[in-house]
Design a protein around this motif. Sequence first.
Motif, PDB file in Angstrom:
ATOM      1  N   ALA A 483     -10.744  -3.330  -0.273  1.00 36.68           N
ATOM      2  CA  ALA A 483      -9.990  -4.510   0.156  1.00 36.68           C
ATOM      3  C   ALA A 483      -9.412  -5.258  -1.043  1.00 36.68           C
ATOM      4  O   ALA A 483      -8.265  -5.714  -1.013  1.00 36.68           O
ATOM      5  N   ARG A 484     -10.207  -5.387  -2.130  1.00 31.56           N
ATOM      6  CA  ARG A 484      -9.689  -6.051  -3.339  1.00 31.56           C
ATOM      7  C   ARG A 484      -8.503  -5.290  -3.909  1.00 31.56           C
ATOM      8  O   ARG A 484      -7.514  -5.891  -4.354  1.00 31.56           O
ATOM      9  N   ALA A 485      -8.593  -3.958  -3.899  1.00 29.49           N
ATOM     10  CA  ALA A 485      -7.487  -3.153  -4.428  1.00 29.49           C
ATOM     11  C   ALA A 485      -6.229  -3.343  -3.591  1.00 29.49           C
ATOM     12  O   ALA A 485      -5.121  -3.444  -4.135  1.00 29.49           O
ATOM     13  N   ILE A 486      -6.385  -3.402  -2.271  1.00 33.24           N
ATOM     14  CA  ILE A 486      -5.231  -3.601  -1.392  1.00 33.24           C
ATOM     15  C   ILE A 486      -4.565  -4.942  -1.694  1.00 33.24           C
ATOM     16  O   ILE A 486      -3.337  -5.061  -1.689  1.00 33.24           O
ATOM     17  N   ARG A 487      -5.370  -5.954  -1.987  1.00 35.31           N
ATOM     18  CA  ARG A 487      -4.833  -7.293  -2.259  1.00 35.31           C
ATOM     19  C   ARG A 487      -4.312  -7.437  -3.685  1.00 35.31           C
ATOM     20  O   ARG A 487      -3.898  -8.520  -4.096  1.00 35.31           O
ATOM     21  N   GLY A 488      -4.313  -6.334  -4.442  1.00 29.07           N
ATOM     22  CA  GLY A 488      -3.824  -6.414  -5.811  1.00 29.07           C
ATOM     23  C   GLY A 488      -4.876  -6.919  -6.763  1.00 29.07           C
ATOM     24  O   GLY A 488      -4.575  -7.728  -7.656  1.00 29.07           O
ATOM     25  N   GLY A 489      -6.123  -6.461  -6.586  1.00 28.85           N
ATOM     26  CA  GLY A 489      -7.190  -6.884  -7.468  1.00 28.85           C
ATOM     27  C   GLY A 489      -7.599  -8.317  -7.263  1.00 28.85           C
ATOM     28  O   GLY A 489      -7.908  -9.037  -8.219  1.00 28.85           O
ATOM     29  N   GLY A 490      -7.573  -8.763  -6.009  1.00 30.08           N
ATOM     30  CA  GLY A 490      -7.970 -10.136  -5.734  1.00 30.08           C
ATOM     31  C   GLY A 490      -6.930 -11.146  -6.135  1.00 30.08           C
ATOM     32  O   GLY A 490      -7.248 -12.289  -6.467  1.00 30.08           O
ATOM     33  N   GLY A 491      -5.672 -10.754  -6.130  1.00 29.08           N
ATOM     34  CA  GLY A 491      -4.598 -11.686  -6.455  1.00 29.08           C
ATOM     35  C   GLY A 491      -4.109 -11.578  -7.882  1.00 29.08           C
ATOM     36  O   GLY A 491      -3.146 -12.256  -8.264  1.00 29.08           O
ATOM     37  N   LYS A 492      -4.733 -10.707  -8.705  1.00 24.04           N
ATOM     38  CA  LYS A 492      -4.302 -10.565 -10.093  1.00 24.04           C
ATOM     39  C   LYS A 492      -3.012  -9.770 -10.216  1.00 24.04           C
ATOM     40  O   LYS A 492      -2.312  -9.847 -11.227  1.00 24.04           O
ATOM     41  N   ALA A 493      -2.696  -8.986  -9.217  1.00 25.98           N
ATOM     42  CA  ALA A 493      -1.462  -8.197  -9.203  1.00 25.98           C
ATOM     43  C   ALA A 493      -0.870  -8.265  -7.805  1.00 25.98           C
ATOM     44  O   ALA A 493      -1.472  -8.818  -6.876  1.00 25.98           O
ATOM     45  N   ALA A 494       0.308  -7.694  -7.642  1.00 24.87           N
ATOM     46  CA  ALA A 494       0.954  -7.690  -6.330  1.00 24.87           C
ATOM     47  C   ALA A 494       0.164  -6.801  -5.378  1.00 24.87           C
ATOM     48  O   ALA A 494      -0.440  -5.805  -5.799  1.00 24.87           O
ATOM     49  N   PRO A 495       0.126  -7.154  -4.080  1.00 23.70           N
ATOM     50  CA  PRO A 495      -0.547  -6.281  -3.110  1.00 23.70           C
ATOM     51  C   PRO A 495       0.042  -4.879  -3.138  1.00 23.70           C
ATOM     52  O   PRO A 495       1.218  -4.683  -3.463  1.00 23.70           O
ATOM     53  N   ARG A 521      -5.391 -10.977   6.115  1.00 27.08           N
ATOM     54  CA  ARG A 521      -4.835 -12.333   5.978  1.00 27.08           C
ATOM     55  C   ARG A 521      -3.825 -12.433   4.842  1.00 27.08           C
ATOM     56  O   ARG A 521      -2.934 -13.275   4.877  1.00 27.08           O
ATOM     57  N   ALA A 522      -3.977 -11.579   3.842  1.00 28.17           N
ATOM     58  CA  ALA A 522      -3.105 -11.668   2.668  1.00 28.17           C
ATOM     59  C   ALA A 522      -1.647 -11.407   3.012  1.00 28.17           C
ATOM     60  O   ALA A 522      -0.749 -11.787   2.258  1.00 28.17           O
ATOM     61  N   GLY A 523      -1.413 -10.745   4.141  1.00 32.26           N
ATOM     62  CA  GLY A 523      -0.037 -10.558   4.594  1.00 32.26           C
ATOM     63  C   GLY A 523       0.754  -9.548   3.796  1.00 32.26           C
ATOM     64  O   GLY A 523       1.970  -9.659   3.681  1.00 32.26           O
ATOM     65  N   GLY A 524       0.081  -8.541   3.222  1.00 33.84           N
ATOM     66  CA  GLY A 524       0.782  -7.504   2.485  1.00 33.84           C
ATOM     67  C   GLY A 524       1.367  -6.449   3.404  1.00 33.84           C
ATOM     68  O   GLY A 524       1.759  -6.720   4.537  1.00 33.84           O
ATOM     69  N   ALA A 525       1.364  -5.215   2.930  1.00 33.74           N
ATOM     70  CA  ALA A 525       1.974  -4.119   3.685  1.00 33.74           C
ATOM     71  C   ALA A 525       1.047  -3.540   4.746  1.00 33.74           C
ATOM     72  O   ALA A 525       1.498  -2.778   5.609  1.00 33.74           O
ATOM     73  N   LEU A 526      -0.258  -3.868   4.714  1.00 32.54           N
ATOM     74  CA  LEU A 526      -1.227  -3.238   5.609  1.00 32.54           C
ATOM     75  C   LEU A 526      -0.879  -3.493   7.071  1.00 32.54           C
ATOM     76  O   LEU A 526      -0.840  -4.636   7.519  1.00 32.54           O
ATOM     77  N   ARG A 527      -0.628  -2.390   7.811  1.00 32.57           N
ATOM     78  CA  ARG A 527      -0.248  -2.470   9.217  1.00 32.57           C
ATOM     79  C   ARG A 527      -1.392  -2.070  10.137  1.00 32.57           C
ATOM     80  O   ARG A 527      -1.533  -2.585  11.234  1.00 32.57           O
ATOM     81  N   ILE A 528      -2.178  -1.086   9.699  1.00 30.28           N
ATOM     82  CA  ILE A 528      -3.158  -0.455  10.590  1.00 30.28           C
ATOM     83  C   ILE A 528      -4.493  -0.353   9.873  1.00 30.28           C
ATOM     84  O   ILE A 528      -4.572   0.149   8.743  1.00 30.28           O
ATOM     85  N   LEU A 529      -5.542  -0.805  10.538  1.00 29.70           N
ATOM     86  CA  LEU A 529      -6.895  -0.736  10.010  1.00 29.70           C
ATOM     87  C   LEU A 529      -7.769  -0.116  11.093  1.00 29.70           C
ATOM     88  O   LEU A 529      -7.927  -0.681  12.181  1.00 29.70           O
ATOM     89  N   ARG A 530      -8.330   1.041  10.825  1.00 29.20           N
ATOM     90  CA  ARG A 530      -9.137   1.760  11.815  1.00 29.20           C
ATOM     91  C   ARG A 530     -10.614   1.645  11.438  1.00 29.20           C
ATOM     92  O   ARG A 530     -11.039   2.155  10.396  1.00 29.20           O
ATOM     93  N   ALA A 556       3.050  -7.486   8.322  1.00 26.02           N
ATOM     94  CA  ALA A 556       3.054  -6.119   8.834  1.00 26.02           C
ATOM     95  C   ALA A 556       1.891  -5.824   9.770  1.00 26.02           C
ATOM     96  O   ALA A 556       1.988  -4.933  10.609  1.00 26.02           O
ATOM     97  N   ALA A 557       0.762  -6.544   9.634  1.00 27.47           N
ATOM     98  CA  ALA A 557      -0.453  -6.193  10.369  1.00 27.47           C
ATOM     99  C   ALA A 557      -0.214  -6.189  11.877  1.00 27.47           C
ATOM    100  O   ALA A 557       0.234  -7.176  12.445  1.00 27.47           O
TER     101      ALA A 557
END
Length: 642
Positions: A483-495, A521-530, A556-557
């Motif tokens: 989850a941290r990686a998806i968010r860009g390292g917790g906000g340190k980089a772009a999602p 919640r971060a509102g990045g590209a993640l559309r689908i979570l299984r 996208a979610a």
Amino acid sequence: MAAAMMDPSLVPAMVADASGAVRLVPTPAGSTVPTLAEQPAASSGAALARLAPSELHLPCARLGDARAKLLLGGLGDSVLTADLARNILTPASLSAITRLDGVQSLCLANNTGIASDDGAALAAGICKLTALQRLDLTGCKLSPAASAALAASLATVWGAPTGGAVCGGSRSLLLGFCGMGDAGASSMGRLLASACGITELVLRSNDIGNHGAKALADGIKACGATLQALDLSSNAGTGAVLPALSHCTRLASLDVASSGLNYTAAATLAAALVCAADSASAAAPSSSSSSSSSSSSSSAAAASGATAGSASGAAPPLTSLRLSANPLSVAGVRALEPFLSSSAAGSLEALYLDGCELADAGAASVGAMVLDAGAGLTSLRVLDLTLDGIKAGGARSLFAALRGNSSITALSLARNKFGALGMADLVAACRGHPSLALLDLSTTGLTEHCSDSVAAIVAGAPALRGLRLAKNDFKAGGAAAIARAIRGGGGKAAPTALQELDLQFNPVKDSGAASLAHAVRAGGALRILRLSGCSLESGGVAELTHALRDAPAGGAACLIEVHRARGAPRAAMAALADECLRRQQAHAAAEGLDRWEPLAWPFDMSPIATGRADEEDLDDGAASEGSGDGPPVAGRQCSSFV
């Protein structure tokens, strides 16, 4: 739509859209839109006749003979495409269907009794459909007499090849799972030999043995100049057809999965494909009078055939080869080398070797012949190595070859128990990979100790859109790292650009779900979570529901899939499903799509894809089915991802 139609609160309504198509739409019970069941058949038929639709999509509508006659009787030649699959039609309904005398594409799949009179009515009806270019009878039982009658009627309608504008001159015949046996295959062989101009033929799983296959081979030799797609999978006699493929100079797609092919058959196939490519190159017109006949010119002619084939007569290249669930072993892979190393494979885009018992030695050969930058398969985009007995040594060989590859977009190594060993090589291969978009590492023995490696893959693969990690052993800590990686390292980089994450049957529990909720919640590209089978309880489901509600409105979610959350009350599950459906509808409407679509993976998500599922996998696979599609929204249809 299939998943939505299974919801008991939705009933089918017949609705027209702006494109001139009439289709069934899942509609909430009690809606103001009259459903198909509520509409009198006569008035429905009259309404359809007034609409004069060009497309008619009524699958799973429980249409019987009487209702079909009333609905279809007044449509005439306006309908060009008719999908009547999975109804309860019998030969008595064919008199109404044949009134669609302008139909070019007709799907009667899974109307199991449509040829119960030995095909007499079906054959007579087809003779009246002179514009027909595509016929789908998948799952319709065809006796030997019915197969013979069908072949004779199609030979009458398709008696000579056409280069006309109707459907681009293509002719498709889909007869999978029809149980026709050797006698039926012999009838199809006679049809192919009748200069019928068939471009696509599907005979999957038809109990065809050597006798029927030899008759088919004779027909394939006769129509080799037109046949572009052939599916003979799951037939014991498929090996007898392979030599005839040397005559198929326009073949672009071949499926011979689950046919008992060994290394000898692989060698025969390789020789046939090379021979066909050589014949096609020799027949292709020269680009100029001074051009040489070198092998490089032949390769260029073959490579251009897919797009220019219908216009110039040049042969399209073989782009898809499916050898799934054949006992090839390493010997079979090496027997394919004459094809894979030749210009004939230069335009191959998809290669399916799942369930072929490759083991580590076979994986190393695939890496060298297929993935390695020097192999020459620069067009290859999809490689499926699911369930091939690959362990750490073979995985390392593959990852080393992948490091220099720049064309692969989709790779499956699912159900190969290589575990944590070799993950460092995979991280290095994925780091900065320009095209790898879909990666399936389900059931590969990964544990919590691999979390940082997986997170590094998510963060380091710029093109990665889909990642499957189902049935491993990631816990809450692993989910948090990903989850941290998806968010860009917790906000340190772009999602990241990741759109789908599959963690089904990993014990992430509620604490892991809470970490993943932050990524939603971060509102990045993640559309689908299984997250089916992840031991979630009411707290985790509620957290995911709130995260979806809190996500940006234009985000996208759209789908959080949670089946088997035994600790969550039904109301909590329903609230999550409702929120998913709401976002799917809003997303589709905002994008002008007919309906929201999940990512299109080129690998079957079901564990029975290779025909080797165990009882536990079948149970788990059934629980994870369903796309979460919402009701269609007026507009254009969204395209596939791959």
